[in-house]
Design a protein around this motif. Sequence first.
Motif, PDB file in Angstrom:
ATOM      1  N   MET A  12      18.671  -7.801  18.405  1.00 15.96           N
ATOM      2  CA  MET A  12      19.789  -7.164  19.245  1.00 15.96           C
ATOM      3  C   MET A  12      19.252  -6.155  20.508  1.00 15.96           C
ATOM      4  O   MET A  12      18.096  -5.482  19.958  1.00 15.96           O
ATOM      5  N   ASN A  13      19.855  -6.142  21.594  1.00 17.53           N
ATOM      6  CA  ASN A  13      19.075  -5.456  22.668  1.00 17.53           C
ATOM      7  C   ASN A  13      19.745  -3.935  22.514  1.00 17.53           C
ATOM      8  O   ASN A  13      19.016  -3.328  23.212  1.00 17.53           O
TER       9      ASN A  13
ATOM     10  N   GLY B  35      26.042  -1.599  20.807  1.00 22.18           N
ATOM     11  CA  GLY B  35      26.033  -2.488  19.887  1.00 22.18           C
ATOM     12  C   GLY B  35      26.807  -2.138  18.466  1.00 22.18           C
ATOM     13  O   GLY B  35      27.012  -0.903  18.326  1.00 22.18           O
TER      14      GLY B  35
ATOM     15  N   ASN C 251      29.660  -4.294  23.593  1.00 22.45           N
ATOM     16  CA  ASN C 251      29.226  -5.539  23.883  1.00 22.45           C
ATOM     17  C   ASN C 251      28.636  -6.413  22.884  1.00 22.45           C
ATOM     18  O   ASN C 251      28.633  -7.700  23.061  1.00 22.45           O
ATOM     19  N   GLU C 252      27.697  -5.736  22.153  1.00 20.04           N
ATOM     20  CA  GLU C 252      27.094  -6.614  21.239  1.00 20.04           C
ATOM     21  C   GLU C 252      27.319  -6.470  19.643  1.00 20.04           C
ATOM     22  O   GLU C 252      26.988  -5.396  19.076  1.00 20.04           O
TER      23      GLU C 252
ATOM     24  N   ARG D 202      27.633  -7.930  16.093  1.00 16.78           N
ATOM     25  CA  ARG D 202      27.009  -9.139  14.714  1.00 16.78           C
ATOM     26  C   ARG D 202      27.534  -8.603  13.566  1.00 16.78           C
ATOM     27  O   ARG D 202      27.738  -7.640  13.226  1.00 16.78           O
TER      28      ARG D 202
END
Length: 266
Positions: free
Chosen positions: A1-2, A140, A168-169, A171
Motif C-alpha cells: 500500500m502506498n 488508505g 482511495n486505497e 484493502r
Amino acid sequence: MNAKVIVVTSGKGGVGKTTTTANIGAALAKLGEKVVVIDVDVGLRNLDVVMGLESRVVFDLIDVLEGKCRMSQALIRDKRVENLYLLPASQTRDKDALDPEVFKTVVRGLIEEEKFDRVLIDSPAGIESGFRTAAAPAEGALVVVNPEVSSVRDADRIIGLLESQQVNEIRLLINRLRPKMVASGNMLSEADILDILGVKPIGIVPEDEGIIVSTNVGEPAVLGKTKAGQAFMDTARRMKGEDVPYPKFEEDRGFWSVWRRLFGGA
C-alpha cells in the motif's frame, strides 16, 4: 500500500480491529518503518492495553488536540520495537471532543514534522462521527472483516462510506478464518467475500488461540511465534510491496486452491 495514513476500520465491533492495528503497526516497525498507531476510540481506549503500554499513558490525543501538551509528551515509544509509537485515546471524554479538521492537522504534523513513515488509525466501531473523524485524514484503509454474513454486510457499508470520503486505497484483512469450516461449507470463503465486496484482500489471519494470550499479556503476536502473528507479519510485508505467498493449510486444500487460482499465489 502506498498510503502513509491508514484507517483500520470494520463497521461491526468485535472483529479484531484493535488487535490488527497493534500487530500491523508492530510488524511495519519491525520491517524498518517509523510507525505511530493512534487510538481514536475516545471514551473506551483499548489499544494501549493490547500493546501493554497502559501504565505509561500520561497525556492523550485530546490533550494534543486541545493544546494541553506537546505531541512529544503524548507519544509513547514502545521499548520492545524500535520506531513504534502509540498516541492513546482519552478515557474521560467523548467522541464529540474530536474535531475532524483539527485531527487532520495533527496527523499531517506526524508525517511532515515528526517524520513518521506510516500512521495507523484505530477507528471506533460503527459509522457515526467517531468513524468519520478517524477516516478524515486517511489516504488508505484496512477494512477488517470476519468470514460471516453480518461482518461482511457491515464491511460493505463501510467501504461505500470510505469511497465517499475519497479514501482511495482500500484493502481487506480477513480475520479469524477457520479453514476446516470453510472446507465444510459452514463459513464464508475468501472467494465469497471477494464476490460480495469486490475488494481484494491483502491479508488472511487464521483463528488462533495465541492471539488471546498475546492480547491478555499486552504483547503483539508478531513479537512471538504464532500462526496469526506470522499472518500479520506477512500482511505488513505485502503492504510494503513484497510478493508474499499465502500459507497452505493442509486441512483446507480446496480453499487455498481457489485463492491460488484467483490471485496466482504460490
